[in-house]
Design a protein around this motif. Structure first.
Motif, mmCIF file in Angstrom:
data_model
loop_
_atom_site.group_PDB
_atom_site.id
_atom_site.type_symbol
_atom_site.label_atom_id
_atom_site.label_comp_id
_atom_site.label_asym_id
_atom_site.label_seq_id
_atom_site.Cartn_x
_atom_site.Cartn_y
_atom_site.Cartn_z
ATOM 1 N N GLU A 111 0.844 -1.396 0.135
ATOM 2 C CA GLU A 111 0.091 0.095 0.114
ATOM 3 C C GLU A 111 0.889 1.393 0.074
ATOM 4 O OE1 GLU A 111 -3.160 -0.012 3.256
ATOM 5 O OE2 GLU A 111 -4.451 0.718 1.676
ATOM 6 N N TYR A 112 2.053 1.109 0.466
ATOM 7 C CA TYR A 112 2.952 2.335 0.441
ATOM 8 C C TYR A 112 3.187 2.976 -1.047
ATOM 9 C CZ TYR A 112 7.008 -0.692 -0.852
ATOM 10 O OH TYR A 112 7.628 -1.581 -1.657
ATOM 11 N N ARG A 113 2.843 1.734 -2.042
ATOM 12 C CA ARG A 113 3.414 2.344 -3.317
ATOM 13 C C ARG A 113 2.159 3.025 -4.053
ATOM 14 N NH1 ARG A 113 7.385 -0.987 -5.510
ATOM 15 N NH2 ARG A 113 6.746 -0.294 -7.449
ATOM 16 N N GLY A 114 1.013 3.159 -3.307
ATOM 17 C CA GLY A 114 -0.276 3.937 -3.801
ATOM 18 C C GLY A 114 -1.390 3.351 -2.811
ATOM 19 N N TYR A 115 -1.996 4.494 -2.649
ATOM 20 C CA TYR A 115 -3.225 4.011 -1.774
ATOM 21 C C TYR A 115 -4.568 4.792 -2.222
ATOM 22 C CZ TYR A 115 0.033 6.923 0.512
ATOM 23 O OH TYR A 115 0.941 8.287 0.598
ATOM 24 N N ASP A 116 -5.020 4.998 -3.274
ATOM 25 C CA ASP A 116 -5.926 5.908 -3.542
ATOM 26 C C ASP A 116 -7.226 4.961 -4.035
ATOM 27 O OD1 ASP A 116 -5.738 5.660 -6.459
ATOM 28 O OD2 ASP A 116 -4.354 7.469 -6.519
ATOM 29 N N SER A 117 -6.905 3.804 -4.450
ATOM 30 C CA SER A 117 -8.296 2.917 -4.860
ATOM 31 C C SER A 117 -7.384 1.499 -4.681
ATOM 32 C CB SER A 117 -8.678 3.108 -6.086
ATOM 33 O OG SER A 117 -7.882 3.543 -6.973
ATOM 34 N N ALA A 118 -8.353 0.560 -4.832
ATOM 35 C CA ALA A 118 -7.650 -0.903 -4.968
ATOM 36 C C ALA A 118 -8.834 -1.767 -5.461
ATOM 37 C CB ALA A 118 -7.319 -1.476 -3.611
ATOM 38 N N GLY A 119 -8.323 -2.978 -6.163
ATOM 39 C CA GLY A 119 -9.092 -3.960 -6.756
ATOM 40 C C GLY A 119 -8.684 -5.254 -7.131
ATOM 41 N N LEU A 120 -9.463 -6.324 -7.131
ATOM 42 C CA LEU A 120 -8.891 -7.347 -7.560
ATOM 43 C C LEU A 120 -9.768 -8.204 -8.537
ATOM 44 C CD1 LEU A 120 -10.586 -9.980 -5.856
ATOM 45 C CD2 LEU A 120 -9.193 -9.454 -4.191
ATOM 46 N N ILE B 118 -10.451 -12.365 -9.857
ATOM 47 C CA ILE B 118 -10.512 -13.695 -9.402
ATOM 48 C C ILE B 118 -10.819 -14.365 -10.731
ATOM 49 C CG2 ILE B 118 -9.941 -13.709 -7.313
ATOM 50 C CD1 ILE B 118 -12.631 -14.687 -6.879
ATOM 51 N N ILE B 119 -10.332 -15.669 -10.873
ATOM 52 C CA ILE B 119 -11.218 -16.473 -11.863
ATOM 53 C C ILE B 119 -11.688 -17.646 -11.172
ATOM 54 C CG2 ILE B 119 -10.787 -18.174 -13.872
ATOM 55 C CD1 ILE B 119 -9.788 -15.408 -14.673
ATOM 56 N N ARG B 120 -13.282 -17.801 -11.557
ATOM 57 C CA ARG B 120 -14.115 -18.992 -10.968
ATOM 58 C C ARG B 120 -15.055 -19.004 -11.952
ATOM 59 N NH1 ARG B 120 -18.165 -17.022 -6.937
ATOM 60 N NH2 ARG B 120 -18.592 -15.105 -7.597
ATOM 61 N N GLU B 121 -15.406 -20.468 -11.955
ATOM 62 C CA GLU B 121 -16.666 -20.694 -12.563
ATOM 63 C C GLU B 121 -16.446 -20.204 -14.276
ATOM 64 O OE1 GLU B 121 -19.711 -19.597 -10.327
ATOM 65 O OE2 GLU B 121 -19.452 -20.927 -8.600
ATOM 66 N N ASN B 122 -15.199 -20.438 -14.736
ATOM 67 C CA ASN B 122 -14.911 -19.995 -16.184
ATOM 68 C C ASN B 122 -15.109 -18.598 -16.193
ATOM 69 O OD1 ASN B 122 -14.095 -22.584 -17.070
ATOM 70 N ND2 ASN B 122 -16.107 -23.254 -17.374
ATOM 71 N N ALA B 123 -15.137 -17.828 -15.306
ATOM 72 C CA ALA B 123 -15.580 -16.201 -15.502
ATOM 73 C C ALA B 123 -14.467 -15.450 -14.614
ATOM 74 C CB ALA B 123 -16.923 -15.853 -15.221
ATOM 75 N N CYS B 124 -14.525 -14.272 -15.036
ATOM 76 C CA CYS B 124 -13.527 -13.424 -14.170
ATOM 77 C C CYS B 124 -14.430 -12.636 -13.405
ATOM 78 C CB CYS B 124 -12.749 -12.785 -14.926
ATOM 79 S SG CYS B 124 -11.552 -11.383 -14.349
ATOM 80 N N THR B 125 -14.021 -12.421 -11.943
ATOM 81 C CA THR B 125 -15.148 -11.719 -10.959
ATOM 82 C C THR B 125 -13.941 -10.476 -10.802
ATOM 83 O OG1 THR B 125 -16.265 -13.593 -10.152
ATOM 84 C CG2 THR B 125 -16.266 -11.608 -8.776
ATOM 85 N N VAL B 126 -14.537 -9.245 -10.961
ATOM 86 C CA VAL B 126 -13.865 -8.270 -10.451
ATOM 87 C C VAL B 126 -14.378 -7.279 -9.302
ATOM 88 C CG1 VAL B 126 -12.736 -5.947 -11.340
ATOM 89 C CG2 VAL B 126 -12.539 -7.868 -12.516
ATOM 90 N N ILE B 127 -13.853 -7.140 -8.141
ATOM 91 C CA ILE B 127 -14.219 -6.298 -7.221
ATOM 92 C C ILE B 127 -13.224 -5.065 -7.118
ATOM 93 C CG2 ILE B 127 -14.987 -6.109 -4.703
ATOM 94 C CD1 ILE B 127 -15.553 -9.140 -5.130
ATOM 95 N N LYS B 128 -13.810 -3.830 -6.974
ATOM 96 C CA LYS B 128 -12.894 -2.715 -6.835
ATOM 97 C C LYS B 128 -13.457 -1.654 -5.801
ATOM 98 C CE LYS B 128 -12.997 -1.550 -11.428
ATOM 99 N NZ LYS B 128 -12.166 -1.076 -12.936
ATOM 100 N N GLN B 129 -12.562 -0.811 -5.540
ATOM 101 C CA GLN B 129 -13.021 0.095 -4.369
ATOM 102 C C GLN B 129 -12.217 1.265 -4.479
ATOM 103 O OE1 GLN B 129 -15.591 -0.111 -2.018
ATOM 104 N NE2 GLN B 129 -15.089 2.086 -1.418
ATOM 105 N N GLU B 130 -12.924 2.373 -4.247
ATOM 106 C CA GLU B 130 -12.125 3.525 -4.092
ATOM 107 C C GLU B 130 -11.569 3.951 -2.806
ATOM 108 O OE1 GLU B 130 -14.121 7.507 -4.951
ATOM 109 O OE2 GLU B 130 -12.966 8.672 -3.993
ATOM 110 N N GLY B 131 -10.422 4.145 -2.416
ATOM 111 C CA GLY B 131 -9.901 4.292 -1.007
ATOM 112 C C GLY B 131 -8.948 3.255 -0.627
ATOM 113 N N ILE C 22 -14.142 3.280 -11.147
ATOM 114 C CA ILE C 22 -14.407 2.987 -12.474
ATOM 115 C C ILE C 22 -12.726 2.619 -12.995
ATOM 116 C CG2 ILE C 22 -14.774 3.802 -14.515
ATOM 117 C CD1 ILE C 22 -17.359 4.782 -13.550
ATOM 118 N N ASN C 23 -11.824 3.949 -12.302
ATOM 119 C CA ASN C 23 -10.563 3.804 -12.832
ATOM 120 C C ASN C 23 -9.747 2.804 -12.146
ATOM 121 O OD1 ASN C 23 -11.120 5.899 -14.898
ATOM 122 N ND2 ASN C 23 -10.825 7.473 -13.490
ATOM 123 N N ALA C 24 -10.085 2.301 -11.287
ATOM 124 C CA ALA C 24 -9.193 1.362 -10.528
ATOM 125 C C ALA C 24 -9.114 0.101 -11.117
ATOM 126 C CB ALA C 24 -10.120 0.939 -9.003
#
Ligand code: M6R
Length: 610
Positions: free
Chosen positions: A25-34, A36-49, A83-85
């Motif tokens: 987080e010391y490299r940047g900390y204005d937004s984050a996201g991940l 993952i691959i599950r059930e042949n699809a990609c699930t993306v979760i993002k958050q400002e902050g 959105i930009n995360a």
């Protein structure tokens, strides 16, 4: 800037990714996201902050996956919002990308993609890259090659990790200008922008070089150049462990790192002092000693705190080695037309070893034939690898965004380089020995100053509401004045300026009134009386004064509002002592203001973009 982490293996990736992001987080900390691959699809979760906010959001989702990539952002293109995360995805949502760096030709690429019918949801250059990869994926039907072909069209810098829901057995990673490391586990592998994110799981790592790409599976990795050449990568052992990157009993990394300085300074000279010869032993410079000591000129380039260390080195080298020194901001050096010859030695100082401007300046100096040396803290970093020779400062991992222990360790290494050169030129063995003996005493003297932490905290409370500060010093302590001011600005958001004390009367004195505190660095040296006159000038204008003075100075207390005393030392080592109270002062003022000193606003530890 920005941190990337990824996992592929037999465990649920999510806690590993979140933990890794927190370490980055010391490299940047204005937004984050991940993603993952599950059930042949990609699930993306993002958050400002902050990452903790992302963590809260994910907890509600109750999902898991053995493959994922994640990112903590320091915004370059587009405001910090959800959105930009990162990650960014293609239109089908199956291709997922995290990116550290800047795609410089993104605007041109975007127009081309729009002509092909691609639509864009964010303001980022990264979304352009994922959609560019998508065009090649449609042609190649193979993630590794699609990424490779796309990267051949890209100008700029990147450390990337890419996954595809259609190829859930791998993460494809690549690097140019931004760091990327693969962590080798047991039936599981990790990727990150920094070993800190994976040291809890493995100490076996592989550093990618610029222009390299790798497919990372759970039980192997395969690397190539982006031009499709086969390469062999060496697995290396990381020299620190999880303890070194934990806060321990301290409330902040910054305080821990300030307090570590007696030890970190010692580590910087351990095994490097040749008492008998009055010289130093620096393995990384072996074979280059003659060329360095016969240099026509030494140019030192760096940014921020490392630049302040360079300014101190200018005093050191010119005083003892008698070689002309020029100190340059790396960002300026790289874009002007510097006059360099093979008789010049260029030293590039960087804690992280990843600072984009310093790295680019180094490449420019190399291109022009100068001898290029690196002085870095992070082992295996880009600047360390790009240099022809160099010295690690061995300060240990520095996590707090405000650099503290790296600065003092840089000063130690620069003093050792000075002695090495000077002994080959004009310095006598006795003078060399005296310097080494004094250096050996410095850790104890730093420890003495640190014992005044409570007193400095008390003094700091008087300045919490200040709006502006002046830091003044002369000679070796002028760069310390700059460094003290930078520390305060960075973490307390109080405007502060550093000046050579004698310059005060040429302008800054106009600012002095009873609301404008001045910090004077006044060791007992040849200009002591002159600095005292400057103190009188500030007093006459009702300015509040804090002095950093020698213990032997009993006159100062009656002249100033507050005095912090430091032990006496040789001039060359004074900055190693005078900077300590200034680090603590900035820290306590910022904490007193209720600020997050480890993650100050708008900053990031490692500035890997221009
Ligand atoms: O990693 P580097 O030493 O190359 O970093 C240079 C600057 O970005 C860095 O010193 C920055 O100024 C710090 N935040 C200072 O505390």
């Amino acid at each position: 800037m920005c941190g990337i982490v990824g996992y592929i293996g037999h465990r649920n990736s999510i806690p590993i990714l979140i933990e890794g992001l927190k370490r980055l987080e010391y490299r940047g900390y204005d937004s984050a996201g991940l993603g993952i691959i599950r059930e042949n699809a990609c699930t993306v979760i993002k958050q400002e902050g902050k990452v903790s906010q992302l963590e809260d959001k994910i907890e509600k989702e109750k999902i898991s996956s053995p493959l994922g990539i994640a990112h903590t952002r320091w915004a370059t293109h587009g405001v910090p919002n959800e959105i930009n995360a990162h990650p960014h995805v293609n239109s089908s949502g199956k291709l997922c990308l995290v990116h550290n760096g800047i795609i410089e030709n993104y605007a041109v690429l975007k127009i081309g993609l729009q002509k092909q019918g691609y639509e864009f949801y964010s303001e980022t250059d990264t979304e352009v890259l994922v959609k560019l990869i998508d065009t090649f994926l449609k042609m190649k039907n193979n993630l590794f090659d699609a990424v490779r072909f796309a990267l051949n069209k890209v100008e700029g810098t990147y450390g990337i990790a890419v996954t595809s829901a259609d190829e859930p057995d791998k993460i494809v990673v690549a690097k140019k200008g931004s760091p990327l490391v693969i962590g080798i586990g047991d039936d599981e592998n990790f990727i990150a922008s920094d070993v800190n994110a994976l040291i809890a799981h493995t100490s076996q790592v592989v550093y990618l070089e610029d222009g390299e790409i790798a497919a990372v599976y759970n039980n192997k990795f395969e690397a190539k150049t982006i031009e499709d050449e086969e390469i062999e990568k060496e697995i290396q052992q990381v020299a620190f462990d999880i303890e070194d990157i934990s806060k321990g009993e301290f409330p902040h990394f910054m305080l821990k790192e300030i307090m570590e300085q007696p030890g970190s300074v010692k580590n910087s000279f351990r095994g490097r002092l040749l008492f008998e010869e009055g010289s130093s032993k620096l393995g990384g410079l072996q074979g280059y000693e003659d060329r360095i000591s016969q240099s026509r000129r030494i140019i030192i380039c760096a940014c921020g705190t490392s630049w302040h260390a360079a300014l101190v080195a200018e005093y050191m080298i010119e005083q003892f080695a008698r070689i002309p020194v020029e100190v340059e901001y790396a960002s300026e050096f790289r874009y002007r037309n510097p006059v360099l010859t093979p008789e010049d030695t260029c030293i590039f100082i960087s804690q992280s070893g990843e600072t984009a401007d310093t790295l680019a300046a180094m490449k420019e100096a190399k291109r022009r034939g100068a001898l290029v040396l690196g002085v870095c803290n992070v082992v295996g970093s880009s600047i360390a690898r790009e240099s022809e020779a160099g010295v690690y400062i061995h300060a240990g991992p520095e996590i707090g965004v405000a650099s503290t222990k790296a600065f003092t360790s840089q000063l130690v290494v620069l003093a050792l380089i000075t002695v090495l050169i000077a002994r080959r030129r004009h310095m006598s063995i006795i003078d060399g020995q005296n310097i080494l003996r004094e250096l050996d005493l410095i850790p104890g003297k730093i420890a003495e100053i640190l014992q005044q932490n409570d007193k400095i905290k008390e003094i700091a409370q008087n300045f919490i509401n200040a709006k502006n500060f002046l830091y003044l010093g002369r000679g070796y302590n002028f760069p310390v004045a700059l460094e003290g001011a930078l520390k305060l600005k960075e973490i307390s958001y109080i405007h502060a300026e550093g000046y050579p004390a004698a310059e005060m009367k040429h302008g800054p004195i106009a600012l002095i009134d009873n609301n404008m505190p001045s910090v004077f660095i006044t060791p007992k040296d040849s200009v002591y009386e002159k600095v005292i006159s400057n103190i009188e000038e500030v007093k006459a204008r009702n300015g509040k004064i804090l002095a950093i003075a020698c213990t032997s100075d009993d006159k100062i207390d009656s002249l100033v509002d507050y005095a912090i005393k430091i032990p006496d030392t040789m001039r060359i080592f004074m900055p190693l002592l005078t900077v300590i109270p200034l680090q603590l002062l900035a820290y306590h003022i910022a904490v007193g203001k209720g600020l997050n000193v480890d993650q100050p606003r708008n900053l990031a530890k490692s500035v890997t973009v221009e």
